[in-house]
Write a protein that holds these residues in place. Sequence first.
Motif, PDB file in Angstrom:
ATOM      1  N   ALA A   1       0.826  -1.210   0.000  1.00  0.00           N
ATOM      2  CA  ALA A   1       0.000   0.000   0.000  1.00  0.00           C
ATOM      3  C   ALA A   1       0.861   1.262   0.000  1.00  0.00           C
ATOM      4  N   HIS A   2       1.918   1.253   0.791  1.00  0.00           N
ATOM      5  CA  HIS A   2       2.818   2.407   0.863  1.00  0.00           C
ATOM      6  C   HIS A   2       3.510   2.628  -0.478  1.00  0.00           C
ATOM      7  N   ALA A   3       3.998   1.528  -1.089  1.00  0.00           N
ATOM      8  CA  ALA A   3       4.687   1.648  -2.377  1.00  0.00           C
ATOM      9  C   ALA A   3       3.739   2.089  -3.482  1.00  0.00           C
ATOM     10  N   GLU A   4       2.512   1.576  -3.483  1.00  0.00           N
ATOM     11  CA  GLU A   4       1.535   1.982  -4.498  1.00  0.00           C
ATOM     12  C   GLU A   4       1.216   3.472  -4.384  1.00  0.00           C
ATOM     13  N   ALA A   5       1.081   3.957  -3.161  1.00  0.00           N
ATOM     14  CA  ALA A   5       0.787   5.379  -2.965  1.00  0.00           C
ATOM     15  C   ALA A   5       1.953   6.243  -3.457  1.00  0.00           C
ATOM     16  N   ARG A   6       3.177   5.811  -3.196  1.00  0.00           N
ATOM     17  CA  ARG A   6       4.353   6.547  -3.688  1.00  0.00           C
ATOM     18  C   ARG A   6       4.410   6.529  -5.215  1.00  0.00           C
ATOM     19  N   GLU A   7       4.082   5.373  -5.799  1.00  0.00           N
ATOM     20  CA  GLU A   7       4.103   5.238  -7.248  1.00  0.00           C
ATOM     21  C   GLU A   7       3.103   6.194  -7.894  1.00  0.00           C
ATOM     22  N   LYS A   8       1.896   6.288  -7.331  1.00  0.00           N
ATOM     23  CA  LYS A   8       0.883   7.190  -7.869  1.00  0.00           C
ATOM     24  C   LYS A   8       1.316   8.645  -7.731  1.00  0.00           C
ATOM     25  N   HIS A   9       1.967   8.970  -6.615  1.00  0.00           N
ATOM     26  CA  HIS A   9       2.440  10.342  -6.427  1.00  0.00           C
ATOM     27  C   HIS A   9       3.506  10.693  -7.467  1.00  0.00           C
ATOM     28  N   THR A  10       4.422   9.775  -7.709  1.00  0.00           N
ATOM     29  CA  THR A  10       5.474  10.004  -8.709  1.00  0.00           C
ATOM     30  C   THR A  10       4.875  10.188 -10.105  1.00  0.00           C
ATOM     31  N   ALA A  11       3.809   9.429 -10.396  1.00  0.00           N
ATOM     32  CA  ALA A  11       3.168   9.509 -11.713  1.00  0.00           C
ATOM     33  C   ALA A  11       2.229  10.701 -11.833  1.00  0.00           C
ATOM     34  N   GLY A  12       2.025  11.442 -10.727  1.00  0.00           N
ATOM     35  CA  GLY A  12       1.141  12.601 -10.755  1.00  0.00           C
ATOM     36  C   GLY A  12      -0.323  12.265 -10.663  1.00  0.00           C
TER      37      GLY A  12
ATOM     38  N   GLY B   1      15.703  -7.252 -21.773  1.00  0.00           N
ATOM     39  CA  GLY B   1      16.715  -7.311 -22.816  1.00  0.00           C
ATOM     40  C   GLY B   1      16.946  -8.745 -23.261  1.00  0.00           C
ATOM     41  N   LEU B   2      17.860  -8.890 -24.189  1.00  0.00           N
ATOM     42  CA  LEU B   2      18.205 -10.181 -24.773  1.00  0.00           C
ATOM     43  C   LEU B   2      19.719 -10.261 -24.917  1.00  0.00           C
ATOM     44  N   THR B   3      20.212 -11.441 -25.202  1.00  0.00           N
ATOM     45  CA  THR B   3      21.623 -11.544 -25.573  1.00  0.00           C
ATOM     46  C   THR B   3      21.907 -10.638 -26.766  1.00  0.00           C
ATOM     47  N   GLU B   4      20.953 -10.602 -27.702  1.00  0.00           N
ATOM     48  CA  GLU B   4      21.132  -9.802 -28.929  1.00  0.00           C
ATOM     49  C   GLU B   4      21.176  -8.294 -28.666  1.00  0.00           C
ATOM     50  N   THR B   5      20.716  -7.864 -27.490  1.00  0.00           N
ATOM     51  CA  THR B   5      20.760  -6.434 -27.152  1.00  0.00           C
ATOM     52  C   THR B   5      21.813  -6.162 -26.085  1.00  0.00           C
ATOM     53  N   THR B   6      22.745  -7.096 -25.897  1.00  0.00           N
ATOM     54  CA  THR B   6      23.821  -6.941 -24.907  1.00  0.00           C
ATOM     55  C   THR B   6      23.240  -6.696 -23.525  1.00  0.00           C
ATOM     56  N   ALA B   7      22.248  -7.477 -23.156  1.00  0.00           N
ATOM     57  CA  ALA B   7      21.494  -7.360 -21.894  1.00  0.00           C
ATOM     58  C   ALA B   7      20.412  -6.297 -22.047  1.00  0.00           C
ATOM     59  N   ALA B   8      20.328  -5.336 -21.142  1.00  0.00           N
ATOM     60  CA  ALA B   8      19.151  -4.469 -21.071  1.00  0.00           C
ATOM     61  C   ALA B   8      19.005  -3.569 -22.293  1.00  0.00           C
ATOM     62  N   VAL B   9      17.755  -3.462 -22.765  1.00  0.00           N
ATOM     63  CA  VAL B   9      17.418  -2.466 -23.780  1.00  0.00           C
ATOM     64  C   VAL B   9      16.297  -1.561 -23.265  1.00  0.00           C
ATOM     65  N   THR B  10      15.680  -1.950 -22.140  1.00  0.00           N
ATOM     66  CA  THR B  10      14.775  -1.061 -21.411  1.00  0.00           C
ATOM     67  C   THR B  10      15.141  -1.128 -19.939  1.00  0.00           C
ATOM     68  N   ALA B  11      14.773  -0.090 -19.198  1.00  0.00           N
ATOM     69  CA  ALA B  11      15.038  -0.058 -17.756  1.00  0.00           C
ATOM     70  C   ALA B  11      14.093   0.935 -17.099  1.00  0.00           C
ATOM     71  N   GLN B  12      13.827   0.721 -15.824  1.00  0.00           N
ATOM     72  CA  GLN B  12      13.019   1.655 -15.067  1.00  0.00           C
ATOM     73  C   GLN B  12      13.811   2.953 -14.861  1.00  0.00           C
ATOM     74  N   PRO B  13      13.244   4.100 -15.183  1.00  0.00           N
ATOM     75  CA  PRO B  13      13.962   5.361 -14.959  1.00  0.00           C
ATOM     76  C   PRO B  13      14.208   5.594 -13.469  1.00  0.00           C
ATOM     77  N   PRO B  14      15.356   6.132 -13.100  1.00  0.00           N
ATOM     78  CA  PRO B  14      15.629   6.401 -11.679  1.00  0.00           C
ATOM     79  C   PRO B  14      14.555   7.297 -11.060  1.00  0.00           C
ATOM     80  N   GLY B  15      14.029   6.847  -9.939  1.00  0.00           N
ATOM     81  CA  GLY B  15      13.029   7.632  -9.232  1.00  0.00           C
ATOM     82  C   GLY B  15      11.643   7.592  -9.833  1.00  0.00           C
ATOM     83  N   ARG B  16      11.471   6.878 -10.943  1.00  0.00           N
ATOM     84  CA  ARG B  16      10.159   6.818 -11.605  1.00  0.00           C
ATOM     85  C   ARG B  16       9.818   5.371 -11.975  1.00  0.00           C
ATOM     86  N   VAL B  17       9.972   4.496 -10.990  1.00  0.00           N
ATOM     87  CA  VAL B  17       9.705   3.079 -11.211  1.00  0.00           C
ATOM     88  C   VAL B  17       8.207   2.845 -11.358  1.00  0.00           C
TER      89      VAL B  17
END
Length: 605
Positions: A314-325, A387-403
Amino acid sequence: MREVSVERLVAPPVSGGLADSVFHTAATYPTRPQLALEPTDPGGPWRTVTAARLRDEVLALARGLLAEGVRPGDRVVLMSRTRPEWTLLAYALWTLGAEVVPVYPTSSIEQVRWVLADAGVRAAVVEHSGQAMTIAAACADPGALLGLWQLDLDCTAELAERGAEVPEDEVLRLRAAVRPEATAVICYTSGTTGAAKGCVISHANLAAECDTLIAGWGHLLAPRGEQPSVLAFLPLAHCYGLMVVVTCVRGGYLLAHQPEMAPAVLLPALASFRPTFLFAVPYIFERIFDEACREAEAAGHGVIFEKARAAAVAHAEAREKHTAGTGHGPGPVTRLRHSVYERAVYAKVRAVFGGRVRSAVSGGSPLRRELGLFFQGAGVTVYDGYGLTETTAAVTAQPPGRVRFGTVGRPLPGSTVRIACDGEVWVRGDTVFRGYLHDPPGLADGWLATGDTGRFDPDGYLVITGRKKDIIITSGGKSVSPQLLEEQLRRHPLIAQCLVVGDNRPYVAALLTVDQEALAHWQRLRGASGRAASAPADDTELRAQLQRAVNQANTLVSRAESIRAFEILPVDFTRQEGLMTPSFKLRRSAVTDTYAEVIEALYAR
């Protein structure tokens, strides 16, 4: 939204190779601790290797390999668990301009034979005599190998001695000739179907991946002013594990190695080393959560733990909504409930990671939203990526502070992600490989078709929905994506693994395996004997429990997509049997082949 692109954070390298970072760090910060070695005595301190000593050891190994005949462009197999010598040898080979061919230490003779022949391998390093025999049996002409070196026979000291007469300048000249576009690694896809393909990954690919993560996410790795420290335990034959090592070396972080991923070995190592950051796969986070839950129940605190879990989510969901505006953040009641469990529950969860981890990365497969929310509420933010081996691991990631939990984030800076008309995820960018060995193009106008299906949320966060090849089509013509049902069933504490079947069948069914530790715990709680633990398929109460789990999962799909029958298997799907990839994804075709008779029996009832 069909396409999202993010601008680069770092410029592509214009000269040099991966080994340069070892020499540059040693020249600039010679006394900085760079490697941490396991204690010689149980419970003792980890021993550190400075940047200058790391450079000297890499240089000595490079001279030895050169003396043994290894030359620029030669391909050398590294077949070992995750240990410091792997890293030293990889950087020694890159110093010479040679190419690393990682091989999983549990690979069969046939798998090794394919890699040796396909890559045209010139030499090999193994961990022990069993792997040496595997290489010898797999090699068509063992005499054609320049060398077959064995780590448990102290081959690194032998190579260093062999290279004593080789001038350092000769090695440094070869290092200076390495170009970013040169091949660094031929990384064979572990794959869930078909023969492994050699992915040609350049020095520039790995540099782009690691430098982007350091620039955008490096501040999360440790408190300000403290050197980040990482315990590498993922297989280094997997591109994700390789990326972790290269990121640490390029960033000047303190890097330790742990050869075993089994929680019984890994968790004590985390407690001893106390890293500041964690790179892991969902399996690790799931096991940590399950173990915390079982310990609480065994101590009679199961109700408290469940309340703490709900408060964290519940605490994390509330923080997530606040970050998303879209919300005001945790209210007074939510904050109070959350604070009640800080010392009793959340601090103990963080202690499992060693006590210093506040951020972590999960990769290999998507992390469940509820699990991410729990760890966020407990004080450890898990940044999920894709990501994949073909993308040298990650090709997407959660932005810092905006998970945004339940997604795999936004495209990595320097990357573009597109959703094709059929829902397949396409990617392009600096980390996308050069192509498959013997099939250099491998791409369509720079785009890599991943084989995964997905969608974007309104803010450009990617949600992976399944695999194109995993779509089940029943004999009635109904298309079923098994991922939703499988993930829902795996959330049940008694279920370890699940495979949904039904291709060309009249209805959908499932194969289930039971978590043996959870089963034993459940047996103790209900005061039963251990009979069911050895024969779970015969336990009527267990079957009733799992039937309720199946019924609950079926509420998420239509009647035509629901599971009508299931079988409880006596043992787990394992990597050793070839039923799972090293990142713990099921090899669907291998499982269905292995359990073909069981599946037939399901439909004969």
